[in-house]
Design an enzyme around this catalytic site. Structure first.
Site, mmCIF file in Angstrom:
data_model
loop_
_atom_site.group_PDB
_atom_site.id
_atom_site.type_symbol
_atom_site.label_atom_id
_atom_site.label_comp_id
_atom_site.label_asym_id
_atom_site.label_seq_id
_atom_site.Cartn_x
_atom_site.Cartn_y
_atom_site.Cartn_z
ATOM 1 N N HIS A 83 0.831 -1.217 0.000
ATOM 2 C CA HIS A 83 0.000 0.000 0.000
ATOM 3 C C HIS A 83 0.864 1.267 0.000
ATOM 4 C CE1 HIS A 83 -0.017 -0.019 4.582
ATOM 5 N NE2 HIS A 83 -0.068 1.282 4.394
ATOM 6 N N ASP A 221 1.141 -7.669 2.275
ATOM 7 C CA ASP A 221 1.284 -6.231 2.021
ATOM 8 C C ASP A 221 2.756 -5.807 1.881
ATOM 9 O OD1 ASP A 221 0.842 -3.521 1.784
ATOM 10 O OD2 ASP A 221 -0.525 -3.387 3.485
ATOM 11 N N SER A 589 3.888 2.226 8.540
ATOM 12 C CA SER A 589 3.713 1.244 7.485
ATOM 13 C C SER A 589 5.020 1.069 6.737
ATOM 14 C CB SER A 589 2.622 1.675 6.521
ATOM 15 O OG SER A 589 1.396 1.267 7.018
#
Ligand code: ARG
Ligand code: ASP
Length: 654
Positions: A83, A221, A589
């Site tokens: 992402h 991810d 992230s």
């Protein structure tokens, strides 16, 4: 007797260690190192952060403007989240080469794809510059405005001196503890960063919005990039002659796996937290702001969903927008619920009462009352500003009329028209007329009905422009300056209150609120119990992906190849994601998740829904970060990417 003691002691040893709140400054990690080591860490403070020798900080970068990434080879190879790489993967995609859908694997260095505008920043050093930043400031004679000017000027000087040697050096001065302390951060920024690999979205975004912020999770991810440099290993503009960057430090990859209780730490750049704020702010967040924004977004998401489910083309157009709206929408739900569950407003009020008793007769007396008054003055204005953002500014037609870019390729007017009607009605209904421009109030009289007004706005670009301009001007020239002025006063009061709390709780170790600077959070692998009679184990496996797999549900439709690999057998217990108690936030992230020896065991990408209040209050019982297990990355590179050659440049340890 002795036997009982021994049994008791050994029982104690197996009690879970208390989870750890806190995101600590790497340069000051020596203050935490004894605690880290007591909890299992086997390295030293110098191994985490050093300006004299290569340390783990040299393997961590700020990726783009809001993610973290880490070096995993001596040839500049980077891991981050799917992402985080998403928009770059999207830019390289077309109908013919749909890398979002099919994944992308560069077979040779020549096939690695440049990404203009994408940079990564290495932290060269950070240092306390409080005295220099406040030089010339006299608290007795100067107000907040004058102080701000001094801070700005002094910071500018420090920044200029820090980047003198050029070559990609960037510097920033950041306020910590609301300006009780200032730190200078010096970075080296590399600007040739190329896409190397990404799994198909059906792996990298597996679970989509359905599983976002949730456990059990099975999202792969991750994406892979490579930093390129000039022949001198220094930053350079993109050129075919550039060579892979040779890092001071890259991470070794641990294949030993994770077990419940294992020590873990996360090294990355959390964006924003508010752990020390007054009860009035928490009350506003949990009981006004979050619920109102959630309701508005529910309406918008329902409108998008309706049209997206009717047309594949619209689904593609709006999937990224939908994800953006849904991400915060879902987080706020967990956040408001978590704050209420923890009774944070009442707990803070009690704390403020005790604090004021202690503060009587000191310089701090009355600061909490002052803050309460400031919030009471600011909140209605701030609420109006938030309403503008969530309603007026969610209408693409008005955005375009105000001159902001909306990609026509991703625009579907029926969605925008329905959004206009719903959001303008909400805006009008929720706010007092004193928060609306004259033009709006007249238009409301003229059209009497929002549908008619909508028809006019979408038929007549002058009408759209007039409405957009009047709303925009009211917002930027009237509302926002008022909010900002009050926020400056709040910031000043918070500076005092922060210092007061640190004086009041002398024995507590305070960490500064997150501000996208590099931090270390540490904890351990642990499951949790979200509610009565449920316990979530901390590790998910490929078996769980197969259980969720459903060709008819977009979020759960895995590639046939993954089904085939699984059917061939032997992969039931292939780990996919794991939970740990590290205190993380948005911006973490892509952060490396490391074990006690500083080797890579995963990449952080999310938190559990029940713990998203951790930006405001951390609950060791529910707050968990979610990481992709590095062994799943290796598995996907091999079995789906058939890109084993990438593994050749990595270093694996048991
Ligand atoms: N919740 C994660 C974070 O806040 C992941 C967001 C991206 N994924 C998504 N399904 N929207 O950024
Ligand atoms: N998903 C978040 C990010 O993109 C991480 C988090 O909020 O826990 O940074």
């Amino acid at each position: 007797m002795r036997k009982t003691v021994i049994i008791l002691l050994s029982l104690l040893a197996f009690l879970p260690v208390r989870a750890d709140e806190g995101m600590w400054l790497p340069a000051l990690i020596s203050q935490r190192i004894a605690d880290m080591q007591a909890k299992g860490f086997r390295l030293t403070a110098e191994d985490i952060y050093s300006v004299n020798q290569a340390s783990l900080k040299d393997a961590v970068v700020l990726f783009g403007s809001g993610c973290t990434a880490e070096l995993v080879s001596d040839e500049g190879l980077l891991f981050t989240n799917h992402h985080c790489g998403y928009s770059f993967i999207q830019k390289h995609s077309s109908v013919e080469y749909d890398y979002l859908k099919d994944g992308f694997w560069a077979l040779t260095r020549n096939e690695e794809l440049p990404n203009p505008g994408l940079t990564v920043k290495f932290l060269e050093r950070m240092e306390d510059v409080t005295a220099q930043v406040l030089k010339g400031y006299n608290p007795k004679k100067m107000d907040e405005e004058a102080r701000l000017n001094i801070v700005r000027k002094n910071s500018e000087k420090l920044r200029e001196a820090a980047v003198k040697d050029g070559n990609g050096l960037k510097a920033s001065v950041e306020a910590l503890y609301y300006g009780n302390q200032y730190f200078l951060f010096v970075f080296r920024e590399y600007r040739d960063v190329r896409l190397v690999g990404a799994p198909p979205s059906s792996i990298g975004k597996f679970g989509g919005e359905t599983d976002n912020w949730m456990w059990p999770r099975h999202t792969g991810d991750f994406s892979i990039f490579r930093i390129y440099a000039g022949k001198d290993n220094l930053p350079a503009d993109y050129s075919e002659d550039n060579v892979p960057y040779r890092p001071k430090k890259s991470l070794k990859i641990s294949l030993a796996g994770v077990r419940e209780g294992d020590f873990t730490f996360v090294y990355g750049c959390p964006g924003s937290t508010r752990e020390y704020v007054h009860s009035a702010e928490v009350d506003y967040i949990a009981n006004v702001s979050d619920p109102e924004k959630i309701a508005l977004r529910t309406t918008r998401l329902d409108i998008m969903k309706k049209y997206m489910s009717q047309s594949q083309a619209v689904r593609i157009q709006y999937s990224s927008k939908y994800a953006g709206v849904a991400n915060a929408w879902k987080k706020w739900q967990g956040e408001a619920k978590g704050i209420r569950k923890m009774n944070t407003v009442a707990v803070k009020r009690r704390f403020e009462k005790d604090f004021e008793e202690w503060a009587r007769g000191t310089q701090y007396e009355g600061i909490t009352g002052q803050l309460a008054n400031l919030y009471a003055a600011r909140n209605p204005l701030y609420r109006a500003a938030e309403y503008y953002n969530e309603t007026v500014r969610s209408i693409e037609k008005l955005q375009m009329a105000s001159g902001r870019k909306v990609d026509p390729k991703d625009y579907y007017q029926p969605i925008d028209e329905e959004t206009f009607v719903a959001m303008m009605k909400a805006f009008d209904g929720a706010l007092d007329d004193s928060y609306k421009p004259e033009y709006f109030i007249e238009g409301r009289k003229k059209y009497a009905d929002m549908e008619r007004w909508k028809d006019a706005v979408f038929a007549d670009s002058l009408e759209a422009k007039a409405l957009a301009t009047s709303l925009d001007e009211f917002y930027t020239k009237n509302l926002i300056p008022q909010v900002n002025a009050l926020n400056r006063s709040i910031n000043l009061a918070n500076r005092t209150y922060m210092k007061a709390q640190m004086d009041y709780l002398r024995d507590k170790d305070f960490y500064p609120d997150a501000n996208l600077t590099l931090r270390v959070a540490y904890g351990h692998v642990e499951g949790y119990s979200p509610s009565d009679a449920i316990y979530y184990k901390p590790v998910s496996t490929l078996k769980g992906i197969i259980e969720k797999d459903d060709p008819d549900i977009f979020d759960y439709n895995i590639p046939q190849e993954l089904r085939d690999v699984y059917a061939a057998g032997g992969h039931d217990s292939q780990p996919v994601c794991f939970l740990a108690t590290n205190h993380t936030s948005g911006g973490n992230s892509g952060s490396p998740v490391l074990n006690a020896d500083g080797n890579l065991i995963g990449i952080n990408f999310d938190r559990v829904w029940e713990g998203t209040m951790s930006d405001i209050v951390f609950d060791p019982e529910f707050c968990r970060n979610i990481s992709i297990d590095v062994r799943y990355i290796v598995f996907i590179i091999k079995e789906i990417g058939h890109a084993d050659y990438l593994l050749d440049e990595m270093t694996f340890v048991q």
